[in-house]
Scaffold this motif. Structure first.
Motif, PDB file in Angstrom:
ATOM      1  N   ARG A 318       0.819  -1.214   0.000  1.00  0.00           N
ATOM      2  CA  ARG A 318       0.000   0.000   0.000  1.00  0.00           C
ATOM      3  C   ARG A 318       0.850   1.260   0.000  1.00  0.00           C
ATOM      4  NH1 ARG A 318      -4.121  -0.030   4.785  1.00  0.00           N
ATOM      5  NH2 ARG A 318      -4.745   1.898   3.732  1.00  0.00           N
ATOM      6  N   TYR A 319       2.054   1.183   0.580  1.00  0.00           N
ATOM      7  CA  TYR A 319       2.792   2.413   0.864  1.00  0.00           C
ATOM      8  C   TYR A 319       4.111   2.582   0.122  1.00  0.00           C
ATOM      9  CZ  TYR A 319      -0.447   2.306   4.809  1.00  0.00           C
ATOM     10  OH  TYR A 319      -1.566   2.234   5.587  1.00  0.00           O
ATOM     11  N   LEU A 320       4.716   1.502  -0.334  1.00  0.00           N
ATOM     12  CA  LEU A 320       6.046   1.590  -0.936  1.00  0.00           C
ATOM     13  C   LEU A 320       6.003   1.260  -2.425  1.00  0.00           C
ATOM     14  CD1 LEU A 320       8.296  -0.203   1.726  1.00  0.00           C
ATOM     15  CD2 LEU A 320       7.563   2.189   1.656  1.00  0.00           C
ATOM     16  N   ASN A 321       6.953   1.844  -3.191  1.00  0.00           N
ATOM     17  CA  ASN A 321       7.115   1.467  -4.588  1.00  0.00           C
ATOM     18  C   ASN A 321       8.235   0.437  -4.711  1.00  0.00           C
ATOM     19  OD1 ASN A 321       9.568   2.852  -4.513  1.00  0.00           O
ATOM     20  ND2 ASN A 321       8.776   4.669  -5.551  1.00  0.00           N
ATOM     21  N   ARG A 322       8.581   0.064  -5.917  1.00  0.00           N
ATOM     22  CA  ARG A 322       9.562  -0.995  -6.135  1.00  0.00           C
ATOM     23  C   ARG A 322      10.975  -0.617  -5.686  1.00  0.00           C
ATOM     24  NH1 ARG A 322       9.879  -1.955 -12.480  1.00  0.00           N
ATOM     25  NH2 ARG A 322      11.457  -3.460 -11.785  1.00  0.00           N
ATOM     26  N   TYR A 323      11.200   0.670  -5.417  1.00  0.00           N
ATOM     27  CA  TYR A 323      12.508   1.133  -4.931  1.00  0.00           C
ATOM     28  C   TYR A 323      12.500   1.280  -3.416  1.00  0.00           C
ATOM     29  CZ  TYR A 323      12.070   2.590  -9.787  1.00  0.00           C
ATOM     30  OH  TYR A 323      11.800   2.617 -11.142  1.00  0.00           O
ATOM     31  N   SER A 350      17.388  -5.668   0.231  1.00  0.00           N
ATOM     32  CA  SER A 350      16.526  -4.488   0.199  1.00  0.00           C
ATOM     33  C   SER A 350      17.341  -3.221   0.467  1.00  0.00           C
ATOM     34  CB  SER A 350      15.389  -4.625   1.221  1.00  0.00           C
ATOM     35  OG  SER A 350      15.873  -4.533   2.548  1.00  0.00           O
ATOM     36  N   GLY A 351      18.313  -3.316   1.370  1.00  0.00           N
ATOM     37  CA  GLY A 351      19.198  -2.176   1.620  1.00  0.00           C
ATOM     38  C   GLY A 351      20.053  -1.864   0.413  1.00  0.00           C
ATOM     39  N   PHE A 352      20.506  -2.909  -0.268  1.00  0.00           N
ATOM     40  CA  PHE A 352      21.295  -2.743  -1.489  1.00  0.00           C
ATOM     41  C   PHE A 352      20.497  -1.957  -2.529  1.00  0.00           C
ATOM     42  CE2 PHE A 352      22.426  -3.917  -5.737  1.00  0.00           C
ATOM     43  CZ  PHE A 352      23.804  -4.018  -5.751  1.00  0.00           C
ATOM     44  N   LEU A 353      19.285  -2.434  -2.824  1.00  0.00           N
ATOM     45  CA  LEU A 353      18.480  -1.786  -3.853  1.00  0.00           C
ATOM     46  C   LEU A 353      18.086  -0.366  -3.438  1.00  0.00           C
ATOM     47  CD1 LEU A 353      15.754  -3.443  -5.998  1.00  0.00           C
ATOM     48  CD2 LEU A 353      15.361  -1.186  -5.049  1.00  0.00           C
ATOM     49  N   ALA A 354      17.703  -0.192  -2.177  1.00  0.00           N
ATOM     50  CA  ALA A 354      17.331   1.137  -1.691  1.00  0.00           C
ATOM     51  C   ALA A 354      18.500   2.104  -1.804  1.00  0.00           C
ATOM     52  CB  ALA A 354      16.852   1.048  -0.243  1.00  0.00           C
ATOM     53  N   GLY A 355      19.700   1.632  -1.467  1.00  0.00           N
ATOM     54  CA  GLY A 355      20.877   2.487  -1.501  1.00  0.00           C
ATOM     55  C   GLY A 355      21.268   2.919  -2.897  1.00  0.00           C
ATOM     56  N   LEU A 381       9.513  -6.107  -6.217  1.00  0.00           N
ATOM     57  CA  LEU A 381       8.189  -6.082  -6.844  1.00  0.00           C
ATOM     58  C   LEU A 381       7.158  -6.814  -5.990  1.00  0.00           C
ATOM     59  CD1 LEU A 381       9.337  -6.631 -10.526  1.00  0.00           C
ATOM     60  CD2 LEU A 381       8.157  -4.602  -9.643  1.00  0.00           C
ATOM     61  N   TYR A 382       7.573  -7.861  -5.270  1.00  0.00           N
ATOM     62  CA  TYR A 382       6.648  -8.547  -4.369  1.00  0.00           C
ATOM     63  C   TYR A 382       6.225  -7.621  -3.229  1.00  0.00           C
ATOM     64  CZ  TYR A 382       4.822 -11.598  -0.755  1.00  0.00           C
ATOM     65  OH  TYR A 382       4.021 -12.149   0.219  1.00  0.00           O
ATOM     66  N   VAL A 383       7.212  -6.941  -2.636  1.00  0.00           N
ATOM     67  CA  VAL A 383       6.944  -6.058  -1.508  1.00  0.00           C
ATOM     68  C   VAL A 383       6.044  -4.896  -1.904  1.00  0.00           C
ATOM     69  CG1 VAL A 383       8.106  -4.345  -0.033  1.00  0.00           C
ATOM     70  CG2 VAL A 383       8.955  -6.687  -0.128  1.00  0.00           C
ATOM     71  N   SER A 384       6.088  -4.493  -3.170  1.00  0.00           N
ATOM     72  CA  SER A 384       5.284  -3.350  -3.630  1.00  0.00           C
ATOM     73  C   SER A 384       4.084  -3.777  -4.476  1.00  0.00           C
ATOM     74  CB  SER A 384       6.166  -2.399  -4.444  1.00  0.00           C
ATOM     75  OG  SER A 384       6.741  -3.061  -5.569  1.00  0.00           O
ATOM     76  N   ASN A 385       3.756  -5.069  -4.456  1.00  0.00           N
ATOM     77  CA  ASN A 385       2.687  -5.605  -5.298  1.00  0.00           C
ATOM     78  C   ASN A 385       1.315  -5.328  -4.687  1.00  0.00           C
ATOM     79  OD1 ASN A 385       0.919  -7.069  -6.860  1.00  0.00           O
ATOM     80  ND2 ASN A 385       2.046  -9.000  -6.737  1.00  0.00           N
ATOM     81  N   GLY A 386       0.606  -4.366  -5.256  1.00  0.00           N
ATOM     82  CA  GLY A 386      -0.686  -3.968  -4.713  1.00  0.00           C
ATOM     83  C   GLY A 386      -1.768  -5.013  -4.810  1.00  0.00           C
ATOM     84  N   SER A 387      -1.554  -6.101  -5.560  1.00  0.00           N
ATOM     85  CA  SER A 387      -2.588  -7.128  -5.687  1.00  0.00           C
ATOM     86  C   SER A 387      -2.601  -8.084  -4.507  1.00  0.00           C
ATOM     87  CB  SER A 387      -2.376  -7.940  -6.978  1.00  0.00           C
ATOM     88  OG  SER A 387      -1.240  -8.787  -6.855  1.00  0.00           O
ATOM     89  N   ILE A 388      -1.599  -7.983  -3.629  1.00  0.00           N
ATOM     90  CA  ILE A 388      -1.533  -8.861  -2.467  1.00  0.00           C
ATOM     91  C   ILE A 388      -2.500  -8.351  -1.408  1.00  0.00           C
ATOM     92  CG2 ILE A 388      -0.063  -9.727  -0.610  1.00  0.00           C
ATOM     93  CD1 ILE A 388       2.299  -9.495  -2.516  1.00  0.00           C
TER      94      ILE A 388
END
Length: 435
Positions: A318-323, A350-355, A381-388
């Motif tokens: 609900r709150y985060l995008n893929r980054y 996740s820290g790697f991608l965020a950084g 993409l799983y963490v930011s998947n709005g269909s979940i």
């Protein structure tokens, strides 16, 4: 001069994020409360402390976490550097010497000219670009701050999460599709005879539970009652709870089964399913042993065992995008277990991608957009998947990665090809990623 980024928390995610920013010329203010203050889960003053096992799990490319580690190696991950130099013998797994591992990360960051380490508790979200990587045991003061961010209504708390299994490992001959009272075919139903049910209850009553640590809560809400506790309340309690057969008819017999374990799809592709109502505090080996007594789950592959912790995490889809950016305020980025990734390697990823994505944004560069065919991309993409619908923390697994476009005989061979496809994508884009 580049704008300074504040990273809150120097666990695996925060340490990796700080490294990826610093190596790209971004000044970092790394805020870590240890050794001034420590949570009940921590025991050393070092960064990237491994609070539970010293294993980063499988290092084989036929396992999704092995693929994720190899992707991170190719892209110069600090956590993987530390793990590889601190490796201890562990068969096909990557296990490390805790002191050497955390010591390497701590020394590397403390000596980096772009990193300023501040030892104090983070109690608020600072101005400017920030990565919040304070983990599932975030202090109440900071949790209140996070819950008050624009567009972020509240934090989630889970006291219990049911096991998740792969669809391909189920015995479909022992399963029928049906929702209660013929309201569709949304559930996989695993019927049990009276004899099978009684043996299952016997096993639950004698199974070994995991110890309760000081940072966990022993009491849970009634709606999250562990199945083994329900079994102790009476032999038929489960048949009137999560295993109730009411409203279901087995097409093979034309009758209502004695008991039914229901499996609910856990992703849009239907490649993974969770055991409905199977919150449990059994040890992981005991879960596999006892739940295998359910005929349809005899050879089930578990992507996540049932867990019971009092952890804080975001309803990330609900709150985060893929980054891992907060949609309502993109200067704020989250990383680590608070985002709903589960496990050491996943937190670091996740820290790697965020950084790196925050570094690229601050330098006016386009994002990488790791595709879903890569483990690191699939996780974001799983963490930011709005269909979940009912979002729960999860480890990386091949179930969230798109399948191959051709058939491959044997699960290990298929997973090896999925890994080869991912690593080829990373290799092609490696030069751009490392900028």
């Amino acid at each position: 001069m580049m704008e300074q980024v504040t990273v809150l928390g120097a666990g695996l995610a925060g340490s990796e994020a700080a490294w990826q920013l610093a190596k790209r010329g971004i000044p970092v203010r790394l805020v870590e409360m240890k050794p001034e203050k420590s949570s009940p889960a921590h025991h050393t003053p070092w960064m990237a402390e491994l609070v539970c096992s010293n294993s980063l799990r499988s290092d084989r490319l036929t396992n999704a976490v092995g693929l994720l580690k190899e992707e991170m190696r190719l892209m110069d991950s600090l956590i993987m550097r530390a793990a590889d130099q601190a490796r201890v013998p562990a068969g096909g797994a990557l296990a490390v010497d805790r002191e050497r591992f955390s010591g390497y990360v701590t020394k590397t960051l403390e000596e980096h000219p772009q990193v300023t380490v501040v030892h104090q508790e983070a109690v608020e979200i600072p101005a400017g670009p920030v990565i919040v990587a304070t983990g599932p045991l975030t202090s109440q003061a900071l949790a209140d701050q996070i819950a008050g961010l624009p567009g972020l209504e509240t934090l989630n708390f889970y006291d219990a999460a049911a096991p998740i299994v792969t669809a391909e490992s189920l015995n479909m001959e022992k399963i029928f599709r049906q929702s209660r009272y013929d309201r569709g075919e949304d559930y996989l139903n695993c019927p049990m005879t009276e004899e099978e049910y009684q043996r299952f209850v016997d096993a639950l009553l004698t199974a070994e539970t995991a110890p309760i640590h000081g940072f966990e809560e022993s009491k849970v809400f009634e709606g999250c009652m562990p199945v083994e506790v329900m079994a102790r309340r009476g032999r038929d309690t489960l048949r009137y709870g999560p295993l109730k057969p009411r409203g279901l008819k087995d097409p093979k017999t034309g009758r209502e089964p004695y008991a039914v374990v229901q499996l609910r799809r856990d992703n849009a592709q239907g490649s993974i399913y969770n055991l409905v109502g199977f919150q449990t505090h059994l040890r992981f080996p005991e879960q596999k042993r006892v739940f295998s007594m359910i005929p349809a789950l005899r050879d089930a592959e578990y992507l996540r065992y049932g867990v019971m912790h009092r952890n804080t995490f975001l309803d990330s889809p609900r709150y985060l995008n893929r980054y891992y950016q907060l949609k309502s305020e993109p200067r704020i980025v989250f990383a680590g277990q608070m985002t709903g990734v589960e496990g050491y390697v996943e937190s670091a990823a996740s820290g790697f991608l965020a950084g790196i994505e925050l570094a690229r944004r601050l330098r006016g560069m386009e994002p990488i957009d790791f595709p879903q065919e890569t483990a690191i991309g699939a996780l974001g993409l799983y963490v930011s998947n709005g269909s979940i619908g009912n979002f729960q923390p999860m480890n990386v697994n091949f179930g969230i990665i798109p399948p191959l476009d051709h058939r491959v005989k044997g699960k290990r061979n298929k997973n090896a090809e999925l890994s080869a496809r991912s690593l080829a994508i990373i290799e092609v884009r490696k030069e751009d990623i490392l900028q």
